[in-house]
Design a protein around this motif. Structure first.
Motif: not given
Length: 160
Positions: A111-133
């Motif tokens: 897992g991880g995190r996503i920052s979704h900015e539809p107006k700017e048409k940007k998606i940033h994928i980062y981070g991790y999940s403590q439970g799943y890595g």
């Protein structure tokens, strides 16, 4: 052929081009990419959307491997991505998706995190999940890029 009937339900113009092993390559003018691949061993897997994320905001996501329990379709699987603001933990996403996908089976790949900015048409994928890595952000980026053409997709191993 079951797959041909399935394709025809999407579009009367879908054409099977090649059948090799258990993969079917077809042309479908209604899709962003004209050439698509389906696994003929499991039509159920082909009906599962590859990406389902919230339309905007910052939220957790997980990659999952989805497969059938059917011995005949052994080896047939698909990787999907799910991310929702309403889920406080990565395991909450897993529980929700697992329930929706029954009778298919699934297992978390990270897992991880996503920052979704539809107006700017940007998606940033980062981070991790403590439970799943940490999920493979490259795989997540490819899935999202296919689902969101025209978006700028970035990844980072920084942040939680």
């Amino acid at each position: 052929m079951v797959i041909c009937k399935l394709l025809r339900t999407f579009s009367p113009f879908a054409t099977v081009i090649l059948r090799k092993e258990h993969k079917i390559i077809f042309s479908a003018p209604f899709l962003p990419k004209r050439l698509c691949v389906m696994d003929s061993r499991s039509p159920e897997l082909n009906s599962v959307p590859k990406v389902d994320i919230d339309p905007e905001g910052v939220f957790k996501y997980i990659l999952l491997n989805v497969h059938t329990a059917d011995a005949e379709a052994e080896g047939a699987s698909v990787t999907i991505l799910r991310g929702y603001k309403r889920c406080n933990y990565h395991s909450d996403i897993y529980d929700e998706v697992q329930e929706k996908l029954k009778p298919l089976d699934c297992e978390p790949l990270g897992g991880g995190r996503i920052s979704h900015e539809p107006k700017e048409k940007k998606i940033h994928i980062y981070g991790y999940s403590q439970g799943y890595g940490k999920a493979d952000h490259e795989v997540a980026a490819k899935l999202i890029k296919d689902a969101y053409p025209g978006y700028k997709i970035t990844i980072s191993d920084e942040g939680y």
